[in-house]
Design a protein around this motif. Structure first.
Motif, PDB file in Angstrom:
ATOM      1  N   GLY A  41     -11.677  -8.506   4.719  1.00  0.00           N
ATOM      2  CA  GLY A  41     -11.513  -9.124   6.033  1.00  0.00           C
ATOM      3  C   GLY A  41     -10.072  -9.444   6.368  1.00  0.00           C
ATOM      4  N   TRP A  42      -9.155  -9.231   5.406  1.00  0.00           N
ATOM      5  CA  TRP A  42      -7.741  -9.530   5.621  1.00  0.00           C
ATOM      6  C   TRP A  42      -6.915  -8.254   5.531  1.00  0.00           C
ATOM      7  CZ3 TRP A  42      -5.893 -14.117   7.213  1.00  0.00           C
ATOM      8  CH2 TRP A  42      -6.743 -15.225   7.090  1.00  0.00           C
ATOM      9  N   TYR A  43      -5.876  -8.192   6.363  1.00  0.00           N
ATOM     10  CA  TYR A  43      -4.941  -7.080   6.369  1.00  0.00           C
ATOM     11  C   TYR A  43      -3.538  -7.656   6.223  1.00  0.00           C
ATOM     12  CZ  TYR A  43      -8.991  -4.686   8.199  1.00  0.00           C
ATOM     13  OH  TYR A  43     -10.251  -4.173   8.363  1.00  0.00           O
ATOM     14  N   PHE A  44      -2.691  -6.975   5.449  1.00  0.00           N
ATOM     15  CA  PHE A  44      -1.356  -7.491   5.173  1.00  0.00           C
ATOM     16  C   PHE A  44      -0.295  -6.664   5.889  1.00  0.00           C
ATOM     17  CE2 PHE A  44      -2.247  -9.633   0.785  1.00  0.00           C
ATOM     18  CZ  PHE A  44      -3.191 -10.443   1.376  1.00  0.00           C
ATOM     19  N   PHE A  45       0.656  -7.377   6.454  1.00  0.00           N
ATOM     20  CA  PHE A  45       1.784  -6.794   7.165  1.00  0.00           C
ATOM     21  C   PHE A  45       3.062  -7.488   6.697  1.00  0.00           C
ATOM     22  CE2 PHE A  45      -1.889  -6.323   9.942  1.00  0.00           C
ATOM     23  CZ  PHE A  45      -1.800  -4.994  10.304  1.00  0.00           C
ATOM     24  N   TYR A  46       4.198  -7.036   7.216  1.00  0.00           N
ATOM     25  CA  TYR A  46       5.487  -7.662   6.927  1.00  0.00           C
ATOM     26  C   TYR A  46       5.971  -8.431   8.149  1.00  0.00           C
ATOM     27  CZ  TYR A  46       5.693  -4.390   3.023  1.00  0.00           C
ATOM     28  OH  TYR A  46       5.418  -3.681   1.890  1.00  0.00           O
ATOM     29  N   ALA A  47       6.480  -9.624   7.923  1.00  0.00           N
ATOM     30  CA  ALA A  47       7.066 -10.400   9.018  1.00  0.00           C
ATOM     31  C   ALA A  47       8.420  -9.815   9.393  1.00  0.00           C
ATOM     32  CB  ALA A  47       7.225 -11.861   8.602  1.00  0.00           C
ATOM     33  N   ARG A  48       8.697  -9.823  10.673  1.00  0.00           N
ATOM     34  CA  ARG A  48      10.004  -9.410  11.176  1.00  0.00           C
ATOM     35  C   ARG A  48      10.838 -10.664  11.424  1.00  0.00           C
ATOM     36  NH1 ARG A  48       8.234  -7.175  16.413  1.00  0.00           N
ATOM     37  NH2 ARG A  48       6.698  -8.776  16.054  1.00  0.00           N
ATOM     38  N   ALA A  49      12.134 -10.513  11.494  1.00  0.00           N
ATOM     39  CA  ALA A  49      13.004 -11.644  11.793  1.00  0.00           C
ATOM     40  C   ALA A  49      12.567 -12.258  13.117  1.00  0.00           C
ATOM     41  CB  ALA A  49      14.456 -11.192  11.863  1.00  0.00           C
TER      42      ALA A  49
END
Length: 162
Positions: free
Chosen positions: A99-107
């Motif tokens: 149920g969770w998806y991972f991404f990268y935070a941008r500045a």
């Protein structure tokens, strides 16, 4: 892994590429698109991302992980992972977070903006891990952020947000 996404006019393909860690051409190709001109606000695409998985470290507990990711209890999280005795887990173990998806935070990203981007109620997205943040809700650039599916948010998160 891929997450369904509805294209918005205020989000660029470059924004999505930075968040996913995949090139703009890969995002287009994985959706059968030749060019960005084929994208229109409201189009549904599959956004490449990383499977929700957490490496349980020596100081982590399954109780903390279940709570941090809004699972109703450790039994539910253990069931998702096929553990018969979750209390017997020792050492570093990969825990799947369905149920969770991972991404990268941008500045400059905020968790509130991420929730809006994915049409989620405020308070659904979160950072992965235990880093202390000087400004809560503002992840560090390139920090992993977790975004729940709409279904997961409805089933497990929105009731707890009040």
């Amino acid at each position: 892994a891929v997450m369904p996404y509805v294209w918005k006019s205020n989000v660029t393909l470059r924004d999505l590429a930075q968040m996913t860690g995949h090139s703009t051409s890969k995002i287009l190709a994985s959706n059968g698109l030749m060019d960005i001109s084929e994208l229109r606000p409201g189009n549904r695409i599959n956004l490449p991302c990383y499977e929700g998985k957490y490496l349980l470290g020596p100081d982590d507990t399954l109780e903390w992980l279940a709570s941090a990711f809004s699972y109703p209890n450790i039994a539910e999280l253990a069931k998702f992972n096929g553990f018969t005795d979750p209390l017997a887990l020792r050492g570093r173990v990969d825990i799947k977070l369905p149920g969770w998806y991972f991404f990268y935070a941008r500045a400059g990203d905020s968790l509130a903006e991420t929730d809006k981007m994915f049409d989620l109620p405020p308070g659904c997205s979160r950072t992965v891990g235990r880093a202390a943040h000087p400004s809560p809700g503002k992840p560090f650039p390139l920090e992993t952020i977790a975004v729940p599916s709409t279904e997961f948010a409805k089933a497990y998160i929105t009731d707890s947000l009040g």
